[in-house]
Design a protein around this motif. Structure first.
Motif, PDB file in Angstrom:
ATOM      1  N   ALA A 156     -24.496  36.849 -22.905  1.00 43.67           N
ATOM      2  CA  ALA A 156     -23.359  37.773 -21.963  1.00 43.67           C
ATOM      3  C   ALA A 156     -22.509  37.433 -20.624  1.00 43.67           C
ATOM      4  N   LEU A 157     -23.651  36.583 -19.729  1.00 50.74           N
ATOM      5  CA  LEU A 157     -23.475  36.993 -18.337  1.00 50.74           C
ATOM      6  C   LEU A 157     -22.782  35.650 -18.554  1.00 50.74           C
ATOM      7  N   ASP A 158     -23.223  34.893 -19.352  1.00 46.53           N
ATOM      8  CA  ASP A 158     -23.230  33.435 -18.860  1.00 46.53           C
ATOM      9  C   ASP A 158     -21.229  32.861 -19.928  1.00 46.53           C
ATOM     10  N   ARG A 159     -20.974  33.863 -20.899  1.00 40.84           N
ATOM     11  CA  ARG A 159     -19.731  33.768 -21.151  1.00 40.84           C
ATOM     12  C   ARG A 159     -18.508  34.367 -20.110  1.00 40.84           C
ATOM     13  N   LEU A 160     -18.805  35.293 -19.337  1.00 39.15           N
ATOM     14  CA  LEU A 160     -18.117  35.349 -18.279  1.00 39.15           C
ATOM     15  C   LEU A 160     -18.136  34.761 -17.220  1.00 39.15           C
ATOM     16  N   ALA A 161     -19.059  33.413 -16.808  1.00 38.86           N
ATOM     17  CA  ALA A 161     -19.446  32.888 -15.586  1.00 38.86           C
ATOM     18  C   ALA A 161     -19.861  34.238 -14.201  1.00 38.86           C
ATOM     19  N   MET A 162     -20.692  35.107 -14.637  1.00 36.12           N
ATOM     20  CA  MET A 162     -22.073  35.915 -14.611  1.00 36.12           C
ATOM     21  C   MET A 162     -23.150  35.313 -13.653  1.00 36.12           C
ATOM     22  N   LEU A 163     -23.410  34.216 -14.560  1.00 34.23           N
ATOM     23  CA  LEU A 163     -25.170  33.905 -14.161  1.00 34.23           C
ATOM     24  C   LEU A 163     -25.484  34.096 -13.195  1.00 34.23           C
ATOM     25  N   GLU A 164     -24.701  32.778 -12.394  1.00 38.22           N
ATOM     26  CA  GLU A 164     -25.048  32.489 -11.149  1.00 38.22           C
ATOM     27  C   GLU A 164     -25.456  33.692 -10.590  1.00 38.22           C
ATOM     28  N   ARG A 165     -24.864  34.982 -10.567  1.00 34.43           N
ATOM     29  CA  ARG A 165     -24.633  36.228  -9.515  1.00 34.43           C
ATOM     30  C   ARG A 165     -25.530  36.994 -10.056  1.00 34.43           C
ATOM     31  N   ALA A 166     -26.933  37.082 -10.925  1.00 34.03           N
ATOM     32  CA  ALA A 166     -26.951  37.799 -11.397  1.00 34.03           C
ATOM     33  C   ALA A 166     -28.516  38.260 -10.982  1.00 34.03           C
ATOM     34  N   GLY A 167     -29.006  37.769  -9.696  1.00 34.75           N
ATOM     35  CA  GLY A 167     -29.790  38.665  -9.265  1.00 34.75           C
ATOM     36  C   GLY A 167     -28.742  39.381  -7.756  1.00 34.75           C
ATOM     37  N   GLU A 168     -27.885  39.467  -7.577  1.00 31.85           N
ATOM     38  CA  GLU A 168     -27.402  39.618  -6.541  1.00 31.85           C
ATOM     39  C   GLU A 168     -26.687  41.430  -6.835  1.00 31.85           C
ATOM     40  N   LYS A 169     -26.338  42.125  -5.339  1.00 29.86           N
ATOM     41  CA  LYS A 169     -26.423  43.408  -6.084  1.00 29.86           C
ATOM     42  C   LYS A 169     -24.981  43.946  -6.396  1.00 29.86           C
ATOM     43  N   VAL A 170     -24.740  44.822  -7.057  1.00 33.34           N
ATOM     44  CA  VAL A 170     -23.292  45.018  -7.352  1.00 33.34           C
ATOM     45  C   VAL A 170     -22.635  45.052  -6.749  1.00 33.34           C
ATOM     46  N   ARG A 171     -23.043  45.996  -5.400  1.00 35.11           N
ATOM     47  CA  ARG A 171     -21.782  46.476  -4.341  1.00 35.11           C
ATOM     48  C   ARG A 171     -21.275  45.245  -3.262  1.00 35.11           C
ATOM     49  N   ALA A 172     -22.172  44.203  -3.650  1.00 37.08           N
ATOM     50  CA  ALA A 172     -22.182  43.036  -2.843  1.00 37.08           C
ATOM     51  C   ALA A 172     -21.027  42.405  -3.514  1.00 37.08           C
ATOM     52  N   LEU A 173     -20.643  42.555  -4.960  1.00 37.91           N
ATOM     53  CA  LEU A 173     -19.417  41.402  -5.805  1.00 37.91           C
ATOM     54  C   LEU A 173     -18.447  42.020  -5.425  1.00 37.91           C
ATOM     55  N   ASN A 174     -16.903  41.006  -5.642  1.00 35.48           N
ATOM     56  CA  ASN A 174     -15.629  41.998  -5.234  1.00 35.48           C
ATOM     57  C   ASN A 174     -15.120  42.637  -6.702  1.00 35.48           C
ATOM     58  N   GLY A 175     -14.000  42.876  -6.817  1.00 36.16           N
ATOM     59  CA  GLY A 175     -13.335  43.613  -7.785  1.00 36.16           C
ATOM     60  C   GLY A 175     -13.216  42.700  -8.901  1.00 36.16           C
ATOM     61  N   GLY A 176     -12.966  41.868  -9.506  1.00 36.48           N
ATOM     62  CA  GLY A 176     -12.891  41.114  -9.966  1.00 36.48           C
ATOM     63  C   GLY A 176     -14.741  40.720 -10.851  1.00 36.48           C
ATOM     64  N   HIS A 177     -15.039  40.083  -9.992  1.00 35.32           N
ATOM     65  CA  HIS A 177     -16.281  39.966 -10.644  1.00 35.32           C
ATOM     66  C   HIS A 177     -17.553  41.158 -10.747  1.00 35.32           C
ATOM     67  N   ARG A 178     -17.231  42.523 -10.558  1.00 32.36           N
ATOM     68  CA  ARG A 178     -17.351  43.752 -10.870  1.00 32.36           C
ATOM     69  C   ARG A 178     -16.984  43.810 -12.691  1.00 32.36           C
ATOM     70  N   ARG A 179     -15.721  43.867 -12.830  1.00 38.36           N
ATOM     71  CA  ARG A 179     -15.211  43.892 -13.643  1.00 38.36           C
ATOM     72  C   ARG A 179     -15.553  42.422 -14.631  1.00 38.36           C
ATOM     73  N   ARG A 180     -15.264  41.815 -14.323  1.00 34.04           N
ATOM     74  CA  ARG A 180     -16.677  40.572 -15.034  1.00 34.04           C
ATOM     75  C   ARG A 180     -17.818  41.109 -15.909  1.00 34.04           C
ATOM     76  N   MET A 181     -18.755  41.234 -14.745  1.00 34.49           N
ATOM     77  CA  MET A 181     -20.177  41.754 -15.172  1.00 34.49           C
ATOM     78  C   MET A 181     -19.623  43.363 -16.327  1.00 34.49           C
ATOM     79  N   GLU A 182     -18.935  44.332 -16.331  1.00 29.76           N
ATOM     80  CA  GLU A 182     -18.646  45.111 -16.710  1.00 29.76           C
ATOM     81  C   GLU A 182     -18.046  44.610 -18.813  1.00 29.76           C
ATOM     82  N   ILE A 183     -17.449  44.017 -18.891  1.00 28.41           N
ATOM     83  CA  ILE A 183     -16.966  43.156 -20.132  1.00 28.41           C
ATOM     84  C   ILE A 183     -18.748  42.398 -20.669  1.00 28.41           C
TER      85      ILE A 183
END
Length: 244
Positions: A120-147
């Motif tokens: 699921a993370l790979d489909r949204l180009a978020m796999l490399e951020r799997a270990g990051e805290k959500v607080r450190a993500l920008n708004g766009g990446h947070r939305r990708r993660m929710e999707i």
């Protein structure tokens, strides 16, 4: 099989008696991106509350992947992925921990959960951020993660309620493009918005205004020699907001 089908769905708020939805009827086929286009207050969020059983539709029928939402709610809801307008992430947990918690809600654990999360993370180009805290993500990446989180159980219907609210122009374009690509891989996608520029000429559109479906069909067909924006304003009297 139809991914999502609504037939004569109505809803009134008991406190005021105001009719929020009035005989709403449309369908979304698997593999299609359908925009639910309407000005603020049109009834889009009420409809999403009905689709996710936050409130129960007293009239009409809602079918999800062939399951009647009223008669078989668990089976129907298990086939829905949803991204609400308001974020629902734990900011102090990592991306993977947020995803793991949600996987558990769908009965996934161990290796099955890990594989589903990575996919699921790979489909949204978020796999490399799997270990990051959500607080450190920008708004766009947070939305990708929710999707990505909404896709973890491979839903047959994906619901997104104004998913680009608060995002900048670049993030809005990226999220919209990602979800269009997701629709091509199988799920029936219903994307609620009041922004015409999020809709492509090949998309299916349902225009909702004051709780009623005014028109539905292809975006180019509805534009009918004009622009979709002009037709939307003509039908609803609502001037489209200029996004950031």
């Amino acid at each position: 099989m139809t991914g999502l089908e609504l037939s004569d769905v109505s809803y009134s708020y008991a406190a005021t008696g105001r009719k929020a939805l009035d005989g709403v009827r449309f369908s979304v086929e698997p593999g299609r991106f359908c925009a639910l286009l309407g000005p603020n207050g049109a009834g889009k969020s009420t409809l999403y509350a009905l689709l996710t059983r936050l409130i129960v539709a007293p009239q009409g029928r809602i079918s999800v992947a062939g399951y009647d939402l009223a008669r078989a709610p668990r089976a129907a809801l298990a086939r829905i992925g949803v991204v609400f307008q308001q974020p629902t992430l734990d900011l102090d947990m990592t991306v993977r921990r947020n995803m793991s918690y949600f996987a558990g809600l769908h009965g996934l654990s161990g290796r099955d959960a890990a594989v589903a999360i990575d996919a699921a993370l790979d489909r949204l180009a978020m796999l490399e951020r799997a270990g990051e805290k959500v607080r450190a993500l920008n708004g766009g990446h947070r939305r990708r993660m929710e999707i990505a989180r909404a896709l973890i159980h491979k839903p047959e219907v994906l619901l997104l309620d104004e998913p680009t609210v608060g995002l900048d122009a670049a993030a809005r374009r990226a999220i919209t493009a990602h979800v269009h690509e997701l629709a091509e891989t199988g799920p029936a996608v219903l994307w609620a918005t009041h922004l015409v520029d999020e809709i492509g000429p090949q998309d299916r559109v349902v225009v909702l205004h004051r709780g009623k479906v005014l028109v539905e069909g292809g975006a180019a067909e509805i534009a009918s020699g004009s622009t979709l924006s002009d037709r939307f304003i003509e039908m609803t009297g609502a001037h489209e907001e200029v996004p950031a």
